[in-house]
Design a protein around this motif. Structure first.
Motif, PDB file in Angstrom:
ATOM      1  N   ASP A  63       0.862  -1.190   0.000  1.00 35.08           N
ATOM      2  CA  ASP A  63       0.000   0.000   0.000  1.00 35.08           C
ATOM      3  C   ASP A  63       0.895   1.235   0.000  1.00 35.08           C
ATOM      4  O   ASP A  63       1.737   1.394   0.893  1.00 35.08           O
ATOM      5  N   PRO A  64       0.763   2.162  -0.971  1.00 33.97           N
ATOM      6  CA  PRO A  64       1.637   3.353  -0.990  1.00 33.97           C
ATOM      7  C   PRO A  64       1.377   4.302   0.160  1.00 33.97           C
ATOM      8  O   PRO A  64       2.240   5.102   0.522  1.00 33.97           O
ATOM      9  N   HIS A  65       0.221   4.245   0.763  1.00 31.31           N
ATOM     10  CA  HIS A  65      -0.098   5.150   1.877  1.00 31.31           C
ATOM     11  C   HIS A  65       0.484   4.653   3.204  1.00 31.31           C
ATOM     12  O   HIS A  65       0.724   5.448   4.107  1.00 31.31           O
ATOM     13  N   LYS A  66       0.727   3.340   3.309  1.00 33.08           N
ATOM     14  CA  LYS A  66       1.276   2.775   4.542  1.00 33.08           C
ATOM     15  C   LYS A  66       2.786   2.636   4.374  1.00 33.08           C
ATOM     16  O   LYS A  66       3.321   1.531   4.239  1.00 33.08           O
ATOM     17  N   PHE A  67       3.500   3.761   4.342  1.00 35.36           N
ATOM     18  CA  PHE A  67       4.952   3.730   4.194  1.00 35.36           C
ATOM     19  C   PHE A  67       5.620   3.669   5.568  1.00 35.36           C
ATOM     20  O   PHE A  67       4.990   3.939   6.598  1.00 35.36           O
ATOM     21  N   LYS A  69       7.636   4.827   8.572  1.00 29.26           N
ATOM     22  CA  LYS A  69       7.869   6.127   9.198  1.00 29.26           C
ATOM     23  C   LYS A  69       9.188   6.122   9.966  1.00 29.26           C
ATOM     24  O   LYS A  69       9.844   5.108  10.088  1.00 29.26           O
TER      25      LYS A  69
END
Length: 260
Positions: A63-67, A69
């Protein structure tokens, strides 16, 4: 009727009708015989299922949004170690710049000291410096012109050895002195050495043992030297025996021996 009877006869006479027909699975197993079943089959099935469960195959798309951190993949120990390293680096910087602090920036409320003026006349000083520099350069140029106009016989350096030749002579004299010292030390080391009595006796014993061994080999030679190698070997051994006998006689006749 005749046609139908012919068809029945054709079916009866087919080769496939001669083979035994087995329809059920029981009949097949009975025909083949009972299969071997291992007592470890249940355990093997369980182990295979567990291995399939342990396998992790990632087939889903990320998922590109769950990178990832910041500090998400670090443990607590790693973050603590980094913090301690930062603290030590800041402490080192403080210790390094402890005695080298610059003066603070003046505030808006602070007023500078006014009315300070020097009595030095920079214009006159600069003029004096320029005139002295010009006079020095003029004197140098005049001296160079005079020396250039003068002949070699009237110059100051005429008849004097140059400095590089004097340095070369000094280096050559120093090298000659070092060489003489080396030769003197070698001559002192090359004085005659007196062989002690124990060493003389040991030398005699060694020569006699060599003579006995060689004489034993000489006696083992053939009486008739009919070939060239035999003749060469015989003459060689005779010469060695004669040399050993002469050395033994010389050492026995001289009690005191000096070696150069």
């Amino acid at each position: 009727k005749k046609k139908s009877s012919n068809i029945i006869n054709m079916e009866e006479e087919s080769i496939y009708n001669l083979l035994p027909k087995t329809t059920s699975a029981q009949d097949r197993s009975s025909a083949k015989g009972s299969r071997y079943v291992s007592k470890y089959s249940k355990m093997a099935k369980k182990e295979a299922k567990g291995a399939k469960m342990n396998k992790t195959l990632v087939t889903a798309k990320p998922d590109p949004h769950k990178f990832l951190k910041k500090k998400a993949g670090e443990t607590r120990e790693q973050t603590r170690a980094k913090q301690m390293q930062k603290k030590t680096s800041t402490q080192r910087k403080k210790e390094h710049t402890a005695g080298k602090k610059k003066p603070h920036v003046p505030r808006a409320s602070e007023k500078p000291v006014m009315g300070i003026a020097s009595k030095k006349n920079y214009i006159k000083e600069n003029a004096v410096k320029a005139s002295t520099a010009q006079s020095a350069t003029l004197v140098k140029t005049k001296r160079k012109e005079e020396e250039a106009n003068l002949s070699y016989t009237k110059r100051k350096n005429f008849g004097k050895t140059p400095t590089y030749l004097q340095q070369r002579k000094e280096e050559e004299a120093q090298a000659q002195a070092e060489y003489e010292d080396y030769v003197r030390t070698v001559q002192m080391q090359g004085q005659p050495y007196q062989v002690p009595e124990e060493e003389r006796q040991e030398l005699l014993r060694g020569l006699k043992t060599n003579w006995d061994r060689l004489y034993h080999e000489y006696q083992g030679l053939s009486v008739v030297a009919d070939t060239i190698p035999k003749k060469q070997r015989k003459t060689q051994m005779e010469g060695q025996l004669a040399q050993l006998e002469a050395d033994i006689k010389k050492i026995e006749s001289h009690r005191v021996i000096f070696v150069q």
